[in-house]
Structures are given as structure tokens and as C-alpha cells.
Design an enzyme around this catalytic site. Structure first.
Site, mmCIF file in Angstrom:
data_model
loop_
_atom_site.group_PDB
_atom_site.id
_atom_site.type_symbol
_atom_site.label_atom_id
_atom_site.label_comp_id
_atom_site.label_asym_id
_atom_site.label_seq_id
_atom_site.Cartn_x
_atom_site.Cartn_y
_atom_site.Cartn_z
ATOM 1 C CB SER A 163 -7.499 -27.283 -15.457
ATOM 2 O OG SER A 163 -8.976 -27.558 -14.348
ATOM 3 C CG HIS A 191 -3.521 -25.137 -17.204
ATOM 4 N ND1 HIS A 191 -3.068 -26.011 -15.858
ATOM 5 C CD2 HIS A 191 -5.124 -25.771 -16.058
ATOM 6 C CE1 HIS A 191 -3.865 -26.090 -14.731
ATOM 7 N NE2 HIS A 191 -4.709 -25.795 -14.746
ATOM 8 C CE LYS A 226 -2.024 -24.373 -12.534
ATOM 9 N NZ LYS A 226 -3.392 -23.978 -11.620
#
Ligand code: PLP
Length: 383
Positions: A163, A191, A226
Site C-alpha cells: 500500500s 490495492h 479502493k
């Protein structure tokens, strides 16, 4: 003391921050889905089913939309089944705690996300760590773990896209080591899901990106907050794993199910991410960012993802450069310890498919100026 900046709305990538219009290069909305009109329309339509789910999944909070989302997430990641959690933090805590106990061993990359560290603490298993992405160090820990106990369950857990660094874990090699030492592998795809994948499944995350089967990579945790621009999380894997977690993951069982609107909006986001167009646009922008940074003499970390950190080192300098960028109209994350190791404070620049090349050039011009105004003082740099 840290203080949250207050925004009028999610960045588009423009953000109204306490009365100033800034161009944001710090959100995790890599595909621009948080403010996508189709997502918002689907989310508003699903809100008609109730503002809240009114109970946990196993009581009466599990709606058709939740079931459809679990099925869609399994399909997108190429797994048999998936289970919803309210946040990635809870998914990591709940999955690790359900799978491991005191007699077991968890082996973690040193740069793993805080929620994985807390999951390891919660389950009470013995904790072994290895240097970031260092396969030899991982193998040493696996050998040590197997020597200690022939019968312990061993779980290797890593961020698939780190991250704060943006680099990828070498998952195929890690999976091979796990097979050799009879260990489970869990990837935190916070992510990765939505934003990396294969040509067939562009939103499929690390398993698809590396072509890893369910057997090679049995436990995938992904977040909806995300690249999918929404809120919530899931674990995907075999039908057996998911059934086990449905029965035993306490952070899934003892909490209210996601609002129906979130499930509806996320399903729309998955449809939009399914074509691969947004990911392609993002890739073009990442290449543009990296070549234009090089042209300006700005050093970057070796990341091919939307996370493009600029390592500064010293905390005060990092904050000064962040403030300078803000004066110039840009919002970037100034990340300091303990979020990152001591001496590695950085600007965490993130790109989104909604940025333009011209916006990236403007940021890099401002960054080059801010860096030259805030040169390191000889001998004063933290190391
Ligand atoms: C953000 C993040 C999480 C937590 O996900 P939330 O849904 O925000 O709680 C977990 N792991 C990693 C690597 C993350 O970046």
C-alpha cells in the site's frame, strides 16, 4: 498530532478542501468509480431497499444484492465463492483469527498492512516476519516454522500490492515455497482487486494477474473501498473455505451487513471495471507519470502500479514538500512513521484513470520546484 483535512465531496479528482479547490493525487479511487454517475445511480436505486440491512447476515441482513455481490466477486477473482465483510480491516482480522490458533504459525512480510499485523496478534499464533519481498528470508522462516512443529498450520500472508510502496509481492514464487513447506498463502488484494488482473478478468486482482489457481493461492482478501470506489471487503476462495468463514469468522458474524446501496453500487462498479478500459487508461497514465518524472530528474520507487511514492526520508522535509504542493493547488499524502518504517517518510502519490496527462505534468512541475526548495541539509537526513 494529526488532523484530518475536511473535504466537501469525494475527489473527482478535484477536491474542495476547506474552501480551496485542490487537485487530489492521494485517493485510492484508482479507476474514478467513487463518483461515476452509473455507480451513484445504481447505489441510489438500491437505497430504495432500505437505508440499512437492519441485521447481521445470518439473522436477516443478507439480501439478494449481497448474495449477487458475493457471487460476482467470486467470478471476478476466479474463485469458487466469496464472503462479504464490512471493512478490509475486519476481513483480515476475522479470516486470520478463524483459521489460526495458538499452536499455529503466521509468517508475514515486514511491510504488511496494519490490519494483517492486528489479525496476527488477535489469533495468538506465533509470529515470524521476513524482510520485504525477500524470498530467501521467507524460506528461512518457513524452514524454521516446519522444524518447530510438523503439525502446526502455517499461514504466509502478504500484501499483493504494497500500500505504501506500490510494488508487487512475487506471489508465484511465494506460492511455490508455500507448497514445498505445506503452508497456506493469503494475499491482501486491497490495492489489487479491480485495478490489476488478466485480459479475461481485468478486475480480478493478483490471482488473475499472476495466473494463480485456487490451490496455489487459496485465500484472497479484497476491499471494495479502493479501486472499486465504494466500501466493504470480501474474502474469496474455495467453497469449503468460504463456508468455514461464514460459520466461524467473528467479524463477519457479529456485525451488521453492508447497506444494500453499497452492494448495488459495487455491482455497478464491477461491471464498469470488467471491460478493462479504465485499467488501460490508468496504465497509460502510470507510464506517462514515470517518464515525465524521469525527465525532471525526480527519483521514483520501482512501482508499476497506480501507487507512485517519492521517497524523501526526513519527516519534516516530507511535510514541508507536502505543504508546498498544497499551496500550489495539489493534494498528496505525506506519509510518516509509524505508517512506514523510520527514515522512509514519503509522498504517496496515487494516480487515477480520471487524471489527465496535463494534470500529471502540472503536478510534476510543482513537485520539482518543491523538491529544489527543500533540499536535504547535509548530514541532517534521518537514515
Ligand atoms: C486499506 C487496506 C486495508 C483495509 O481495508 P478497509 O476496507 O479500508 O478497512 C487492508 N489491507 C490493505 C493492504 C489496505 O491498504
Amino acid at each position: 498530532m494529526r488532523r484530518p483535512p475536511t473535504l466537501a465531496a469525494a475527489p473527482t479528482p478535484y477536491a474542495d478542501v476547506e474552501g480551496r479547490r485542490l487537485l487530489a493525487f492521494c485517493s485510492n479511487d484508482y479507476l474514478g468509480l467513487a463518483a461515476h454517475p452509473d455507480v451513484i445511480a445504481a447505489q441510489q436505486a438500491a437505497a430504495a431497499l432500505g437505508a440499512g440491512a437492519t441485521a447481521s447476515h445470518l439473522v436477516n441482513g443478507h439480501l439478494h444484492l449481497h448474495a449477487a455481490l458475493e457471487q460476482q466477486l467470486a467470478e471476478v477473482t476466479g474463485r469458487e465463492a466469496a464472503l462479504l465483510f464490512s471493512t478490509g480491516y475486519m476481513a483480515n482480522m476475522g479470516a486470520i483469527e478463524a483459521l489460526l490458533g495458538r499452536a499455529d504459525i503466521i509468517v508475514s512480510d515486514k511491510l504488511n498492512h496494519a490490519s494483517l499485523i492486528d489479525g496476527a496478534r488477535l489469533c495468538g499464533a506465533e509470529k515470524l516476519r521476513f524482510a520485504h519481498n525477500d524470498l530467501e528470508a521467507l524460506e528461512r522462516q518457513l524452514r524454521r516454522a516446519r522444524t518447530k512443529s510438523g503439525s502446526a498450520k502455517i499461514l504466509v500472508v502478504v500484501d499483493s500490492v504494497f500500500s505504501m510502496d506500490g510494488d508487487l509481492a512475487p506471489l508465484p514464487q511465494i506460492a511455490e515455497l508455500c507448497a514445498r513447506y505445506d503452508a497456506w498463502l493469503m494475499a491482501d488484494d486491497a490495492h489489487a482487486v479491480g485495478v490489476i488482473g488478466s485480459p479475461q478478468r481485468p478486475a480480478g486482482g493478483s490471482a488473475e494477474f499472476f495466473g494463480l489457481s485456487q490451490q496455489q493461492l487459496p485465500i484472497v482478501m479484497g476491499t471494495l473501498g479502493k479501486a472499486l470506489g465504494n466500501f466493504g471487503a470480501f474474502v474469496a476462495g474455495s467453497a469449503e473455505l468460504i463456508e468455514y468463514l461464514r460459520q466461524f469468522a467473528r467479524t463477519h458474524i457479529y456485525t451488521t451487513a453492508l447497506p444494500p446501496a453499497v452492494a448495488g453500487g459495487t455491482l455497478a462498479a464491477l461491471r464498469l471495471a470488467g471491460s478493462g478500459e479504465l485499467q488501460q487508461r490508468l496504465c497509460t497514465l502510470v507510464d506517462h507519470f514515470r517518464s515525465q518524472a524521469a525527465a525532471r530528474g525526480i527519483d521514483l520507487l520501482p512501482s508499476q502500479t497506480a501507487i507512485q511514492p517519492v521517497l524523501i526520508g526526513d519527516e519534516k522535509r516530507t511535510l514541508a514538500i507536502g505543504a508546498e504542493l498544497q499551496r500550489a493547488g495539489f493534494m498528496v499524502g505525506a506519509i510518516r512513521p509509524p505508517t512506514v518504517p523510520a527514515g522512509t517518510a514519503r509522498l504517496r502519490i496515487t494516480l487515477s484513470a480520471t487524471h489527465t496527462e496535463a494534470q500529471i505534468d502540472a503536478l510534476l512541475d510543482a513537485l520539482a520546484t518543491a523538491l529544489s526548495k527543500n533540499k536535504p541539509v547535509a548530514g541532517a537526513e534521518a537514515s
